[in-house]
Design a protein around this motif. Structure first.
Motif, mmCIF file in Angstrom:
data_model
loop_
_atom_site.group_PDB
_atom_site.id
_atom_site.type_symbol
_atom_site.label_atom_id
_atom_site.label_comp_id
_atom_site.label_asym_id
_atom_site.label_seq_id
_atom_site.Cartn_x
_atom_site.Cartn_y
_atom_site.Cartn_z
ATOM 1 N N PHE B 208 0.792 -1.187 0.073
ATOM 2 C CA PHE B 208 -0.050 -0.078 -0.005
ATOM 3 C C PHE B 208 1.012 1.312 0.046
ATOM 4 N N CYS B 209 1.442 1.625 -1.124
ATOM 5 C CA CYS B 209 2.246 2.540 -1.445
ATOM 6 C C CYS B 209 1.744 3.551 -2.587
ATOM 7 N N TYR B 210 1.558 4.969 -2.337
ATOM 8 C CA TYR B 210 0.964 5.748 -3.232
ATOM 9 C C TYR B 210 1.710 6.738 -4.074
ATOM 10 N N ASP B 211 1.104 7.192 -4.979
ATOM 11 C CA ASP B 211 1.665 8.340 -5.906
ATOM 12 C C ASP B 211 3.109 7.818 -6.268
ATOM 13 N N GLY B 212 3.121 6.619 -6.689
ATOM 14 C CA GLY B 212 4.482 6.338 -7.262
ATOM 15 C C GLY B 212 5.559 5.820 -6.456
ATOM 16 N N ALA B 213 5.321 5.916 -5.068
ATOM 17 C CA ALA B 213 6.503 5.716 -3.869
ATOM 18 C C ALA B 213 6.576 4.266 -3.810
ATOM 19 N N VAL B 214 7.951 4.054 -3.861
ATOM 20 C CA VAL B 214 8.436 2.595 -3.652
ATOM 21 C C VAL B 214 8.993 2.463 -2.222
ATOM 22 N N PRO B 215 8.377 1.353 -1.818
ATOM 23 C CA PRO B 215 9.086 1.145 -0.230
ATOM 24 C C PRO B 215 10.347 0.533 -0.352
ATOM 25 N N THR B 216 11.301 0.996 0.679
ATOM 26 C CA THR B 216 12.624 0.273 0.931
ATOM 27 C C THR B 216 12.180 -0.897 2.096
ATOM 28 N N SER B 217 12.747 -2.198 1.902
ATOM 29 C CA SER B 217 12.570 -2.927 2.916
ATOM 30 C C SER B 217 13.832 -2.967 3.973
ATOM 31 N N VAL B 218 13.777 -3.118 4.996
ATOM 32 C CA VAL B 218 15.128 -3.203 5.657
ATOM 33 C C VAL B 218 15.993 -4.322 5.249
ATOM 34 N N MET B 219 15.169 -5.422 4.670
ATOM 35 C CA MET B 219 16.211 -6.307 4.306
ATOM 36 C C MET B 219 17.062 -5.919 3.119
ATOM 37 N N ASN B 220 16.978 -4.774 2.621
ATOM 38 C CA ASN B 220 17.863 -4.429 1.612
ATOM 39 C C ASN B 220 18.988 -2.997 2.216
ATOM 40 N N LEU B 221 18.987 -3.065 3.458
ATOM 41 C CA LEU B 221 19.972 -2.157 4.008
ATOM 42 C C LEU B 221 21.295 -3.009 3.993
ATOM 43 N N SER B 222 22.478 -2.569 3.460
ATOM 44 C CA SER B 222 23.433 -3.300 3.431
ATOM 45 C C SER B 222 24.443 -3.078 4.581
ATOM 46 N N GLY B 223 24.960 -4.136 5.290
ATOM 47 C CA GLY B 223 25.762 -3.868 6.278
ATOM 48 C C GLY B 223 25.098 -4.411 7.667
ATOM 49 N N ILE B 224 23.700 -4.572 7.620
ATOM 50 C CA ILE B 224 23.104 -4.865 8.915
ATOM 51 C C ILE B 224 22.313 -6.035 8.757
ATOM 52 N N GLU B 225 22.986 -7.048 7.536
ATOM 53 C CA GLU B 225 22.270 -8.094 7.358
ATOM 54 C C GLU B 225 21.751 -9.071 8.554
ATOM 55 N N GLN B 226 22.807 -9.116 9.629
ATOM 56 C CA GLN B 226 22.643 -10.030 10.669
ATOM 57 C C GLN B 226 21.609 -9.467 11.755
ATOM 58 N N ASN B 227 21.310 -7.890 11.569
ATOM 59 C CA ASN B 227 20.775 -7.453 12.744
ATOM 60 C C ASN B 227 19.074 -7.154 12.575
ATOM 61 N N VAL B 228 18.902 -7.663 11.260
ATOM 62 C CA VAL B 228 17.617 -7.068 10.715
ATOM 63 C C VAL B 228 16.436 -8.333 10.997
ATOM 64 N N ILE B 229 15.389 -7.892 11.439
ATOM 65 C CA ILE B 229 14.146 -8.814 11.476
ATOM 66 C C ILE B 229 12.870 -8.218 11.006
ATOM 67 N N MET B 230 12.352 -8.754 9.847
ATOM 68 C CA MET B 230 11.486 -8.267 9.192
ATOM 69 C C MET B 230 9.879 -9.055 9.662
ATOM 70 N N ILE B 231 8.985 -8.153 9.861
ATOM 71 C CA ILE B 231 7.613 -8.934 10.257
ATOM 72 C C ILE B 231 6.608 -8.654 9.085
ATOM 73 N N ASP B 232 5.939 -9.511 8.977
ATOM 74 C CA ASP B 232 5.233 -9.582 7.540
ATOM 75 C C ASP B 232 3.707 -10.104 7.954
ATOM 76 N N SER B 233 2.660 -10.069 7.294
ATOM 77 C CA SER B 233 1.437 -10.616 7.591
ATOM 78 C C SER B 233 0.551 -10.654 6.067
ATOM 79 N N VAL B 234 -0.241 -11.602 5.988
ATOM 80 C CA VAL B 234 -1.159 -11.521 4.843
ATOM 81 C C VAL B 234 -2.483 -10.689 5.271
ATOM 82 N N SER B 235 -2.566 -10.237 6.553
ATOM 83 C CA SER B 235 -3.952 -9.594 7.059
ATOM 84 C C SER B 235 -4.118 -8.551 6.193
#
Lengths: 400, 400
Positions: B208-235
């Motif tokens: 749900f991103c509008y006006d052409g905005a593209v979300p950046t996931s924390v999974m794509n932040l380089s350098g902290i791959e081992q520190n990142v936990i992403m939470i997701d849901s189908v809800s």
């Protein structure tokens, strides 16, 4: 990376899963493994449950009320009243399996560092829920020679300290299959009342009682109405373990108000599975009669079979679909691994759960294993014969 | 009866539910209430999800793997790869909603007494998960005048103490709808790396991103791959809030191993809903395009409408389906209650969530309310007109 939490470290691994890699090796060798290690029944889910899902309006799969659909709670209360447990829908919170009911129950009543007393051997995941809630499990040992009856009440009472907040039982019991008598429960009631504790009873195997035995619910112990929390689940009763629908039940309004706050934080129990669970309430008595008859036959094949093997002892349980047997071996951890790695009889072998994982006291249960008699009768007969042959050749055989 | 736990006492009640008794009074008077208070979308669940349930083999509703069906995890990993997040099924643990993913994540990484930093206003149930895990929430205030952008990074860094274990964000945000830019996330990344913290990101509104905005996931932040936990849901993504299927995602193997132990204790996520969730992955892009278009129109009606009311200010968000607006009133707690109790326009009134419940700092958000634009456009137009009229006559009106 930063360190993980202490809980991550102390969280136990499931004792049932330790053997999985060895089972995988057995499959790779082409062996057939009789799975007596896990309580996933092969019994068909009642038609009315499945039909309810097929008929459900799923246009928008919405949240339910955090305490579960009111209509489902209403009908569930009626189910309990029909089994002689007088409650209303206000005494029921629908949870995501019995697991969540125990977690909410522990978190609502106990502080980190508090102690809960549990007769051992007990359902191993109670350890995990205790770790999640920061509680310390204090075991009281039930003995295989006594068929895992409730330990003498003085022994339990001696374990009660300033830190004790609750006693937890499972009735009929997993892993023992033992069904507590009314008298045993009244003895428990007396010390719960005397020391003002909470009493948690996991009664998910209520419908699985054999030889005419009738289960007594903790909800019917008079004098401790405000102290009792019953845990229930549709998983075993209707052979729908994957639904993940359980219930936390108490007449204590303060507990229900607290538990609802935990329930609100996670929004709602699974919606589709609630349709299934509500449908399951229409299951005719004939279904249970047939299931019970089947389990009695399975139990007799398994337990009588085990006792016919030299050196094996297995008390005959009156409930659930588990038994704990003692084997003439050095260690059931080793024996169970050896069964998967080294042994086969005409291409067949057996997977059991070593019982040490169900004891909290280190060193107990090392010659015992839990067996779930959830396979068809022919498979169970073959499993017994596997064990008979295996014990003849197992290098760690030891009579004591 | 014995005392309940400290957690039972401190567990917050949902801020969204406080007004429910007043809504019930409004219904009793025959009023029509526009529900802008809760994020239950009216969007249809995709056909492929419902069809997957109808087609599922439900003969025995069995446990799934504790981490979720391998096949579902495989396909879900593919979904992420298609959105530019390179992960495999081993980085995914299927949970009972995003809620359980956060609880397992907190319990795996943080000890009781640890601090987690969260930009406020934030999703109120984070408080509940923190209480369950024994954590202390340390807020950093984002301002409505800045459209709830990430607070200056020095301000966040100043909150880091010896006790700080993690930073938690929601992106796009509930309740603000704010979408963090890549630059904002990189600033966060820098302090996460510098102080060796965990970074939790709740990304359930990704689609749900509008006006052409593209979300950046924390999974794509380089350098902290081992520190990142992403939470997701189908809800929200598939409008199936009641499924209760979420995911904990991390490339850190130790975290995944720890989280799996928590998952094993509760056995399995809901089975039937996993069929639905796997089916939902077949949803065509056209579904999302249509949904996004609909939400953009709804957002514009709501936000432009609100800003056209004298004294109301509402930044226009680029994501999710919420906005936080500031009202010229003494207190939105009082105003929202008054809307239900005292006001109607041609029989209609509005229910909103007072924003104070989304702030951790006492006293903040008292003139703000969260609005979920999850109703059809006509209802939203009427809701705006209700608010316009209400503010003309509300006795607690106050411009400042």
């Amino acid at each position: 990376m930063p360190n993980l939490s202490q809980k991550a470290v102390t969280m136990p691994e499931s004792p049932i899963r330790k053997l999985v890699p060895f089972a995988e090796k057995a499959y790779a060798k082409g062996k057939n493994v009789f799975h007596l290690n896990i309580g996933q029944p092969d019994i068909k889910t009642p038609d009315s449950a499945i039909q309810a899902v097929r008929d459900a309006d799923l246009d928008v799969i919405e949240y339910s009320h955090s305490a579960g659909f009111p209509e489902y709670r209403e009908k569930l209360a009626e189910y309990y009243r029909n089994t002689g447990i007088e409650i209303t829908q206000e005494d029921i919170l629908i949870t995501t399996g019995g697991s969540e009911a125990l977690i909410f129950g522990f978190m609502s009543t106990c502080n980190p560092g508090d102690e809960i007393i549990i007769p051992e051997p007990f359902y191993a995941n109670y350890n995990g829920f205790a770790v999640m809630s920061g509680l310390n499990v204090v075991p009281v040992t039930a003995k295989i020679e006594d068929a895992f009856a409730l330990p003498p009440i003085e022994q339990i009472e001696r374990k009660i300290s300033e830190k004790t907040k609750a006693i937890v039982i499972c009735n009929p019991g997993n892993p023992t299959g033992y069904l507590y008598s009314k008298e045993e429960l009244e003895r428990l009631r007396d010390i719960v009342q005397k020391h003002d504790l909470f009493l948690f009873a996991d009664e998910v195997y209520r419908e699985f009682c054999y030889d005419g035995a009738v289960p007594t619910s903790v909800m019917n112990l008079s004098g401790i109405e405000q102290n009792v929390i019953m845990i229930d689940s549709v998983s075993k009763r209707y052979s729908m373990c994957g639904a993940r629908i359980g219930a936390l039940i108490s007449r204590n309004k303060e507990i229900m108000t607290a538990a609802l706050k935990f329930a609100q934080a996670r929004l709602s129990p699974p919606t589709i599975a609630q349709f299934a669970s509500q449908g399951a309430l229409e299951t005719p008595q004939a279904y249970f009669d047939e299931v019970v008859q089947e389990y009695v036959q399975r139990r007799d094949i398994m337990v009588d079979g085990l006792n016919s093997i030299e050196g094996v002892f297995c008390p005959k349980p009156s409930g659930a679909f588990y038994c704990v047997a003692k084997f003439p071996v050095d260690s059931t951890e080793k024996f169970c691994q050896w069964l998967l790695e080294e042994f086969d009889k005409d291409g067949n072998t057996v997977m059991m759960a070593p019982a040490s994982g169900f004891y909290s006291t280190t060193g107990l249960g090392e010659q015992e294993a839990r067996i779930a008699y959830v396979l068809n009768q022919n498979s169970l007969k073959q499993a017994v014969e596997c064990l008979r042959e295996a014990l003849k050749v197992y290098p760690g055989r030891k009579i004591k």
